[in-house]
Every structure is written in C-alpha cells, then in structure tokens.
Design an enzyme around this catalytic site. Structure first.
Site, PDB file in Angstrom:
ATOM      1  N   THR A  45      -5.342   7.987  -4.741  1.00 36.38           N
ATOM      2  CA  THR A  45      -5.253   8.307  -3.316  1.00 36.38           C
ATOM      3  C   THR A  45      -4.153   9.328  -3.039  1.00 36.38           C
ATOM      4  OG1 THR A  45      -6.104   6.144  -2.751  1.00 36.38           O
ATOM      5  CG2 THR A  45      -4.890   7.263  -1.029  1.00 36.38           C
ATOM      6  N   GLU A  57       0.835  -1.209   0.000  1.00 36.70           N
ATOM      7  CA  GLU A  57       0.000   0.000   0.000  1.00 36.70           C
ATOM      8  C   GLU A  57       0.870   1.260   0.000  1.00 36.70           C
ATOM      9  OE1 GLU A  57      -2.986   0.480  -0.789  1.00 36.70           O
ATOM     10  OE2 GLU A  57      -4.310   0.622   0.936  1.00 36.70           O
TER      11      GLU A  57
HETATM   12  N1  HSE Z   1      -7.257   6.612   4.837  1.00 38.39           N
HETATM   13  C1  HSE Z   1      -6.884   6.652   3.448  1.00 38.39           C
HETATM   14  C2  HSE Z   1      -7.178   8.037   2.912  1.00 38.39           C
HETATM   15  C3  HSE Z   1      -7.674   5.623   2.703  1.00 38.39           C
HETATM   16  O1  HSE Z   1      -8.268   8.535   3.195  1.00 38.39           O
HETATM   17  O2  HSE Z   1      -6.326   8.606   2.231  1.00 38.39           O
HETATM   18  C4  HSE Z   1      -7.353   5.576   1.248  1.00 38.39           C
HETATM   19  O3  HSE Z   1      -8.099   4.549   0.658  1.00 38.39           O
END
Ligand code: HSE
Length: 323
Positions: free
Chosen positions: A195, A143
């Site tokens: 992201t 990730e």
């Molecule tokens: N917590 C992460 C974000 C999750 O909000 O960037 C990304 O899937």
C-alpha cells in the site's frame, strides 16, 4: 493510570479467545480513504490468551509463507493488541497466534483484518468493555505503522457492511445501507503491491474543478446506497478522477479487466483498496461467475497468474469464534 479510562481496569474473563476478521474492499472506486466494504471471505483469525507479562508475545504466524514480520512492533495484529491493552488500561499482556487467510499486499485489507481480529480478541478476553468504534484507534495505529493512517479497511473489518469514515481522529464512522443482491467478483494478480508504494504515486494536490467532480461522485455513491439504486452506483464507481488514474500503471491488466467485467455484465469494476485486486460489482451470482471467468481470460492472455473468487458483503464485522 486507570483514571485515564472511562471503564475500571478489567481482568481477563476468559482463558482464550479466537476472532475472525474479514477482507475488505476499500475506496469502492470513488471513496478514497473514506469508504470500505467487508467481504464474507477470505479473512484472518487471531487467538489470544492472557499473559502475566506486559506487552504482546507473538507465538506463531501461519499462512503467510514466512513473509510477515515477527517483531511485534511491526506486526499489525500485535500493534492493535498492544494498543487495545493500553486503551483498556491493562498492564499485563497477551500471547497471540495469527492465522492468515488473506494474501499479503493484495488490496484486500490484509493488515487491517489482522489488526481488527486482534483488537476484538483482546477486548473480548477482558469482557468486551470497549465498543467497536472505541476499537478503531488501536486498529488505526496498527494500520498507520504499515500502510498509512486510514480507516477504510479497519472500520468495515470491525463493523461489517459498508462504512463511511467521516473522520479518523476522532473516530467518526457511519454504517451505510448495503444494496440487496450484491455479489462481488474479485481477481488478484499474483503480484504484491504494498500500500505504501501505491500511495506514493498519488497527487498531493487536486484542482478545485477536480474536487467538485469527485465530491459529486461520492455524494452520488452515498445516495445510491441509500435508495438501493444500482444503476446510479454503477454510474459513479468507475469515474474516480484522482486515485484510480494515478494507480493504473501499477495494476497489471486493470483496463482490460474493467472492459472484460463490463462485457460480462458487471455493474462496475475498479481497484480494490490499493490493488492489485480488482473488484466487480454484480447483482446476481451467475453474473459474478461470468465475470470471474472473464477476469481469468484477461490474465491468461497477459501471462500473469491470478486468483479469482466471489464474495458477498459481510455484515457482522470481526466475529468471535470461540473462547
Ligand atoms: N484507501 C487506502 C488506499 C486503502 O487506497 O491507499 C488501502 O488498502
């Protein structure tokens, strides 16, 4: 090398393993990077076979429209597979097939599902000496390579249900109670939002006042799960003061979709992970149907293509399908 590992170096116990890993809704409004929930659909599948060479041979990806990197060093399934081999102390490798059921860059934990499926598949191929929490670091490495060092997608993808991440390094996660009758209505606008881009807009600091407000909301969220109080859950989920406001401009139709979801009876709605998917929590299936219809109307009015679906929490986490 084997002395680094608490288990003896294992050998493959199966010829081939296929694992399904679920989509996940990270953050759930107030729990940025520390809360995530597994969904019963959609999901990714990874198949692995033992390979007498070191490393990971990515044989084929299907279902990604040719968009995912085929370089094993950039693909989360391959990175997680490689890191799992390392954690096992195995010096040979695996051949890997990835079947994407999840849309990319959609806020449904696509990279995490591939990583979790791959880690569980490799572990299973070698007789499953590692437990699910021990598979978290390989998945977090994967990730981190593509979207950031957070475990709120990979942990529920591995463990199922709703997971609270106390710390990533070392891995410390807690499975929380999942409310009865939770149905999740989802809408994904047909716009990719990586992201990393959605993290780039976030503030690097917050005030003490904001910290107090946010901490109280997260505490309320955890309490609501423990006492199965959907009213309290609804009361806190939409009140994130830090992350959701910073991302609103990146998510087409967010405010309209939240208003429409509430009007259709949803308990609360918010950004799924980094977006653009929007989730709405519902406590009965008909309400979830009404919310998806309301979501569609919002995006039709905006002239943006979208996909809707209804999911339930998935309690199993990454699941071995066949060997
Ligand atoms: N917590 C992460 C974000 C999750 O909000 O960037 C990304 O899937």
């Amino acid at each position: 090398m084997s002395t680094l590992h608490k288990h003896p170096v294992p050998s493959p116990v199966k010829d081939r393993v296929t694992v399904y890993a679920p989509a996940t809704v990270a953050n759930l409004g107030v729990g940025f990077d520390i809360v995530g929930m597994a969904l019963d659909s959609p999901g990714d599948k990874v198949t692995v076979e033992a390979w007498d060479q070191p490393g990971v041979d990515l044989v084929e990806i299907i279902g990604d429209g040719g968009k995912l990197p085929t370089d094993p060093e950039k693909n989360t399934a391959c990175i997680a597979a490689f890191e799992t081999l390392r954690a096992l102390g195995v010096e040979t490798g695996v051949r890997l097939w990835l079947d994407k059921g999840l849309p990319l860059a959609s806020g449904l934990g696509s990279s995490a599902a591939s990583a979790a499926a791959a880690a569980v598949a490799v572990n299973e191929l070698f007789g499953a000496p590692l437990d699910r929490v021990e598979l978290l670091p390989p998945c977090v490495e994967a990730e981190a390579a593509v979207s950031g060092r957070h475990a709120d997608n990979v942990a529920p993808a591995l463990l199922g249900g709703i997971v609270l991440i106390i710390s990533v390094d070392p891995p410390h996660v807690i499975s929380m109670p999942v409310p009865d009758n939770l149905h999740i209505a989802l809408v994904t606008a047909n716009v990719a939002l990586p992201t990393v881009e959605a993290r780039a807009v976030l503030p690097s600091h917050v005030s003490l006042r904001t910290m107090v407000t946010q901490t109280a909301l997260v505490a309320g969220f955890v309490h609501a799960l423990h006492v199965n109080d959907l009213t309290l859950l609804a009361n806190v989920v939409e009140r994130d003061t830090v992350v959701s406001p910073a991302r609103t401009a990146l998510i087409p139709g967010l405010e309209q979709a939240q208003i429409a979801a509430r009007a259709a009876g949803a308990l609360a709605a918010g950004i799924s992970g980094a977006g653009p998917t929007i989730f709405a929590l519902c406590d009965d299936p008909l309400m979830a149907e009404r919310v998806t219809v309301a979501f569609e109307a919002v995006y039709i009015a905006l002239g943006i293509e979208c996909t809707t679906h209804i999911a339930r929490p998935y309690m199993l986490g990454a699941t071995v399908l066949d060997s």
